[in-house]
Design a protein around this motif. Structure first.
Motif, PDB file in Angstrom:
ATOM      1  N   LEU A 354       0.830  -1.207   0.000  1.00  0.00           N
ATOM      2  CA  LEU A 354       0.000   0.000   0.000  1.00  0.00           C
ATOM      3  C   LEU A 354       0.866   1.260   0.000  1.00  0.00           C
ATOM      4  O   LEU A 354       0.504   2.273  -0.619  1.00  0.00           O
ATOM      5  CB  LEU A 354      -0.940  -0.011   1.202  1.00  0.00           C
ATOM      6  CG  LEU A 354      -2.147  -0.951   1.049  1.00  0.00           C
ATOM      7  CD1 LEU A 354      -2.780  -1.257   2.403  1.00  0.00           C
ATOM      8  CD2 LEU A 354      -3.186  -0.334   0.102  1.00  0.00           C
ATOM      9  N   GLY A 355       2.011   1.205   0.669  1.00  0.00           N
ATOM     10  CA  GLY A 355       2.943   2.331   0.615  1.00  0.00           C
ATOM     11  C   GLY A 355       3.355   2.624  -0.818  1.00  0.00           C
ATOM     12  O   GLY A 355       3.358   3.781  -1.265  1.00  0.00           O
ATOM     13  N   LYS A 356       3.687   1.545  -1.561  1.00  0.00           N
ATOM     14  CA  LYS A 356       4.069   1.716  -2.971  1.00  0.00           C
ATOM     15  C   LYS A 356       2.880   2.220  -3.802  1.00  0.00           C
ATOM     16  O   LYS A 356       3.039   3.097  -4.664  1.00  0.00           O
ATOM     17  CB  LYS A 356       4.554   0.371  -3.514  1.00  0.00           C
ATOM     18  CG  LYS A 356       4.824   0.329  -5.018  1.00  0.00           C
ATOM     19  CD  LYS A 356       6.012   1.171  -5.414  1.00  0.00           C
ATOM     20  CE  LYS A 356       6.539   0.804  -6.804  1.00  0.00           C
ATOM     21  NZ  LYS A 356       5.554   0.808  -7.871  1.00  0.00           N
ATOM     22  N   ALA A 357       1.694   1.690  -3.554  1.00  0.00           N
ATOM     23  CA  ALA A 357       0.514   2.088  -4.321  1.00  0.00           C
ATOM     24  C   ALA A 357       0.231   3.578  -4.160  1.00  0.00           C
ATOM     25  O   ALA A 357      -0.023   4.298  -5.146  1.00  0.00           O
ATOM     26  CB  ALA A 357      -0.699   1.265  -3.878  1.00  0.00           C
ATOM     27  N   PHE A 358       0.267   4.075  -2.917  1.00  0.00           N
ATOM     28  CA  PHE A 358      -0.036   5.492  -2.691  1.00  0.00           C
ATOM     29  C   PHE A 358       1.123   6.395  -3.113  1.00  0.00           C
ATOM     30  O   PHE A 358       0.907   7.548  -3.501  1.00  0.00           O
ATOM     31  CB  PHE A 358      -0.420   5.718  -1.230  1.00  0.00           C
ATOM     32  CG  PHE A 358      -1.826   5.287  -0.926  1.00  0.00           C
ATOM     33  CD1 PHE A 358      -2.899   6.033  -1.384  1.00  0.00           C
ATOM     34  CD2 PHE A 358      -2.084   4.124  -0.218  1.00  0.00           C
ATOM     35  CE1 PHE A 358      -4.210   5.637  -1.132  1.00  0.00           C
ATOM     36  CE2 PHE A 358      -3.381   3.712   0.041  1.00  0.00           C
ATOM     37  CZ  PHE A 358      -4.455   4.471  -0.427  1.00  0.00           C
ATOM     38  N   GLU A 359       2.358   5.882  -3.067  1.00  0.00           N
ATOM     39  CA  GLU A 359       3.476   6.664  -3.604  1.00  0.00           C
ATOM     40  C   GLU A 359       3.293   6.878  -5.107  1.00  0.00           C
ATOM     41  O   GLU A 359       3.489   7.986  -5.620  1.00  0.00           O
ATOM     42  CB  GLU A 359       4.805   5.957  -3.339  1.00  0.00           C
ATOM     43  CG  GLU A 359       6.006   6.740  -3.853  1.00  0.00           C
ATOM     44  CD  GLU A 359       7.339   6.052  -3.615  1.00  0.00           C
ATOM     45  OE1 GLU A 359       8.371   6.662  -3.960  1.00  0.00           O
ATOM     46  OE2 GLU A 359       7.348   4.915  -3.093  1.00  0.00           O
ATOM     47  N   ASP A 360       2.899   5.829  -5.808  1.00  0.00           N
ATOM     48  CA  ASP A 360       2.705   5.934  -7.259  1.00  0.00           C
ATOM     49  C   ASP A 360       1.584   6.914  -7.620  1.00  0.00           C
ATOM     50  O   ASP A 360       1.620   7.537  -8.679  1.00  0.00           O
ATOM     51  CB  ASP A 360       2.383   4.561  -7.858  1.00  0.00           C
ATOM     52  CG  ASP A 360       3.587   3.629  -7.859  1.00  0.00           C
ATOM     53  OD1 ASP A 360       4.726   4.135  -7.766  1.00  0.00           O
ATOM     54  OD2 ASP A 360       3.391   2.401  -7.938  1.00  0.00           O
ATOM     55  N   SER A 361       0.604   7.049  -6.721  1.00  0.00           N
ATOM     56  CA  SER A 361      -0.491   7.993  -6.995  1.00  0.00           C
ATOM     57  C   SER A 361      -0.235   9.366  -6.361  1.00  0.00           C
ATOM     58  O   SER A 361      -1.148  10.192  -6.259  1.00  0.00           O
ATOM     59  CB  SER A 361      -1.821   7.425  -6.498  1.00  0.00           C
ATOM     60  OG  SER A 361      -1.779   7.190  -5.098  1.00  0.00           O
ATOM     61  N   ALA A 362       1.030   9.589  -5.927  1.00  0.00           N
ATOM     62  CA  ALA A 362       1.479  10.885  -5.386  1.00  0.00           C
ATOM     63  C   ALA A 362       0.760  11.285  -4.102  1.00  0.00           C
ATOM     64  O   ALA A 362       0.721  12.469  -3.750  1.00  0.00           O
ATOM     65  CB  ALA A 362       1.338  11.985  -6.443  1.00  0.00           C
ATOM     66  N   GLU A 363       0.209  10.318  -3.378  1.00  0.00           N
ATOM     67  CA  GLU A 363      -0.404  10.595  -2.068  1.00  0.00           C
ATOM     68  C   GLU A 363       0.645  10.256  -1.005  1.00  0.00           C
ATOM     69  O   GLU A 363       0.590   9.220  -0.347  1.00  0.00           O
ATOM     70  CB  GLU A 363      -1.678   9.762  -1.900  1.00  0.00           C
ATOM     71  CG  GLU A 363      -2.757  10.123  -2.916  1.00  0.00           C
ATOM     72  CD  GLU A 363      -4.010   9.276  -2.764  1.00  0.00           C
ATOM     73  OE1 GLU A 363      -4.623   9.304  -1.668  1.00  0.00           O
ATOM     74  OE2 GLU A 363      -4.369   8.573  -3.733  1.00  0.00           O
ATOM     75  N   TYR A 364       1.611  11.161  -0.848  1.00  0.00           N
ATOM     76  CA  TYR A 364       2.833  10.838  -0.127  1.00  0.00           C
ATOM     77  C   TYR A 364       2.629  10.677   1.381  1.00  0.00           C
ATOM     78  O   TYR A 364       3.274   9.832   2.007  1.00  0.00           O
ATOM     79  CB  TYR A 364       3.899  11.892  -0.428  1.00  0.00           C
ATOM     80  CG  TYR A 364       4.233  11.953  -1.902  1.00  0.00           C
ATOM     81  CD1 TYR A 364       4.724  10.832  -2.566  1.00  0.00           C
ATOM     82  CD2 TYR A 364       4.007  13.107  -2.646  1.00  0.00           C
ATOM     83  CE1 TYR A 364       5.012  10.870  -3.929  1.00  0.00           C
ATOM     84  CE2 TYR A 364       4.290  13.165  -4.000  1.00  0.00           C
ATOM     85  CZ  TYR A 364       4.787  12.032  -4.640  1.00  0.00           C
ATOM     86  OH  TYR A 364       5.058  12.067  -5.982  1.00  0.00           O
TER      87      TYR A 364
END
Length: 657
Positions: A354-364
């Motif tokens: 989930l960390g990677k998923a939200f990083e990819d969507s720029a929700e840092y």
């Protein structure tokens, strides 16, 4: 009459208590009971036990010949007689009695174990093997074994260990307990002890297949792939269609670089048992290693379809660095991550994904929340000690001085074959490896465990680890033998017959002193990256094992600082021996750095090294996809999106660069 029975029961209970603490007094008590109640069978049985406890086995045999014992359960009496004959050295009689016992009671675990011991004494290996295997099958009736099994299931490791060691002190040939203790040792990653215990169990009972399967796993975990394959082939000869053994076979072959063969076996296994999510996941790992990215994704998708809470499969998708989760994927992962019955392993893997998923969507901010939660969970499972690492670094610096190396003189194997790439994970070592492995004279292998394994074997005169001080005691012949051993151990990974090969185990920076002594002509390349970029990249990567420092920003920073200090020391005491390659400089000037790398390795320039991304060799690390693409600069400052949460890392790194 009732009073007499009550008095007898009280006297017998007192006799049992005495037997545990004072066998001589117990025998006296038994004699007193027998004066009052001649031929009392329970008193006779306990008196025999007291005599055995005093080492008077012949007396115990005579006591057990009393006709009054015919009133008791024959299994109980015959087993006691068998014990007495066995202790007296009457092997033939003991075997005869035990055969009667197991005929009367086929699931008597202690009788089968003792029968195996007696067959062993008689030299009957086949009989012993069969008896011990019957014992394993009957062990569910053994109270102590079941207590240990319950403690192990509940992860009460100290309690399970105490029960098992106490049990094995009394019954050293209990192969069920030996195997259970080996499982416990493996659980806490004492694989060498587990290996010895399982070898002991198999020496007693060669057909103990569960122990052999455990041994395969333990050997595989220690990267003793050849030995693991040898044991597994014994199991496969007996059960060629066994899905579990075939799965292990594929995993070992993949480790040995026989990827095509491993993929073929996985396909066959999954054709027979398609509803096994963890086999689909392992299949995905092998496909990813082979560069079959689309097929790897499909395999991981099959795993999560079958088991949506399987966190490692979701993380494996995330670890396809170019993969992007859909909104539906993210919603499902969040739902699974909040389940109350989720294992800690599944939960932390889902957090990293989930960390990677939200990083990819720029929700840092949300991304960091999940990365931090996953790291906190993983850190809670480890006993990593940053102070211990710093102390070891200080000891290396104090011991491996310029005078130390000057005093050692020449020595070791003069082979120039190995090229070591060291540093921190996620520092660009896979890129350097891919560049060099694109040269016609260089073969890439993997992160080889052999240097660490060999260092771990170095002991002082008392048999205790004594590194690095023990290096001073190695003579020229020993250093040469160790260098040749490394070359021999790693030969199985060299498939292409090229003159040079790469070992990119990053943690080998701690063993540079050892490498310099046993392989003086080996090349050592230090892969370096900006500490904040490297540190955060480690923090968001869940490593399968071996990188305990990487689950805390502070631990990462301290580890980086220790690494930089140690490498600076080696630059002073081994001048010119190590080439430092800065990742950011490679990205900015690929050709210049490729030429510098090849010149250091004594290799002519080849254009193929600039087209490293066209090399379809096997790559096992997290960067396996990235090194199949041309260099890009997008990732250089990715950490800055998270900068406001990375102060613990910055503070711990200090001035190290």
């Amino acid at each position: 009459m009732t009073d007499q029975r009550g008095s007898l029961a009280t006297a017998l209970a007192h006799l049992e208590r005495l037997l545990a603490t004072n066998p001589a007094m117990a025998e006296v008590q038994a004699q007193e009971i027998l004066k009052s109640v001649p031929g009392e069978p329970r008193a006779l049985l306990l008196m025999a036990a007291a005599q055995r406890a005093q080492g008077r086995f012949e007396d115990a045999i005579k006591t057990l010949d009393h006709h009054a014992l015919g009133r008791l359960d024959p299994v109980l009496v015959e087993y006691d007689r068998a014990i007495s004959h066995a202790r007296a050295g009457h092997t033939k009689e003991a075997i005869s009695l035990l055969q009667r016992v197991v005929k009367l009671m086929p699931d008597h675990p202690m009788a089968w174990r003792l029968l195996g011991d007696q067959y062993t004494l008689q030299g009957d290996k086949v009989g012993a093997d069969g008896a011990y295997m019957h014992h394993v099958n009957a062990a569910v009736r053994d109270r102590r074994i079941m207590e240990a099994a319950k403690a192990l299931f509940e992860n009460r490791v100290p309690a399970a260990e105490q029960i098992l060691r106490g049990h094995l002190k009394a019954f050293p040939t209990d192969i069920a307990a030996i195997r259970m203790l080996a499982e416990l040792a493996a659980r806490v990653e004492h694989f060498d002890e587990a290996e010895k215990l399982l070898a002991r169990a198999l020496n007693l009972a060669p057909s103990f297949e569960a122990a052999r399967s455990n041994l395969v796993t333990v050997l595989h975990r220690q990267n003793k792939s050849v030995e693991a394959l040898r044991e597994l082939e014994i199991l496969l000869q007996r059960h060629p269609t066994h899905a579990g053994y075939r799965n292990q076979h594929a995993a070992i072959l993949a480790r040995l670089g026989e990827t095509d063969q491993a993929i073929t076996i996985y396909r066959g296994v999954l054709k027979d048992v398609p509803n096994q999510p963890k086999i689909w996941m392992s299949f995905g790992h092998t496909l990813k290693t082979a560069g079959k990215r689309s097929e790897a994704e499909t395999a991981y998708r099959e795993a999560v379809e079958l088991e949506p809470h399987l966190g490692e499969a979701w993380w494996s998708l995330a670890n396809l660095k170019t993969f992007r989760f859909s909104y539906g994927d993210i919603a499902l992962m969040q739902k699974e991550a909040e389940r109350s019955d989720l294992s800690i392993e599944d939960r932390l893997h889902l957090d990293f994904a989930l960390g990677k998923a939200f990083e990819d969507s720029a929700e840092y901010e949300t991304s960091f929340k999940y990365y931090d939660r996953g790291n906190t969970l993983r850190r809670s499972m480890l006993d990593y000690d940053a102070d211990q690492v710093s102390q070891h670094k200080d000891l290396l610096i104090q011991t491996l001085t310029q005078d130390f190396f000057a005093g050692q003189g020449a020595g070791g194997s003069d082979a120039p074959d190995p090229i070591f790439i060291v540093g921190l994970p996620r520092a660009g070592s896979t890129l350097i490896e891919q560049i060099l492995a694109s040269h016609s004279q260089v073969e890439g292998t993997m992160e080889l465990p052999d240097i660490f394994s060999m260092v771990g074997r170095l002991k002082d005169a008392a048999g205790k680890p004594f590194y690095p001080e023990v290096l001073a005691a190695l003579n020229l012949e020993e250093r040469k033998a160790l260098g040749e051993e490394f070359l021999a151990r790693t030969r199985i990974h060299r498939k292409l017959g090229k003159p040079f090969f790469i070992d990119k185990m990053p943690n080998n920076f701690l063993q540079i002193g050892f490498i310099a002594q046993i392989l003086p002509n080996a090349k050592i390349i230090d892969a370096r990256r900006h500490p904040m970029a490297c540190g955060f990249s480690c923090f968001k990567q869940h490593f399968a094992r071996g990188q305990g420092f990487s689950y805390s920003l502070t631990d990462i920073g301290r580890y980086y600082a220790d690494y930089v200090e140690l490498m600076a020391h080696f630059d002073k005491v081994l001048p010119g021996r190590i080439l430092r390659v800065q990742y950011e400089e490679v990205v900015e000037d690929l050709e210049g750095n490729v030429r510098r790398l090849l010149a250091y390795c004594g290799l002519p320039f080849e254009e193929a090294c600039l087209r490293f991304y066209q090399n379809d060799r096997i790559v096992r690390t997290a960067s396996s996809e990235q090194v199949r693409m041309p260099i890009f600069q997008d990732g250089l400052d990715q950490w800055r999106h998270f900068e406001k949460w990375l102060e613990p890392l910055r503070k711990a790194v200090g001035t190290a660069t």
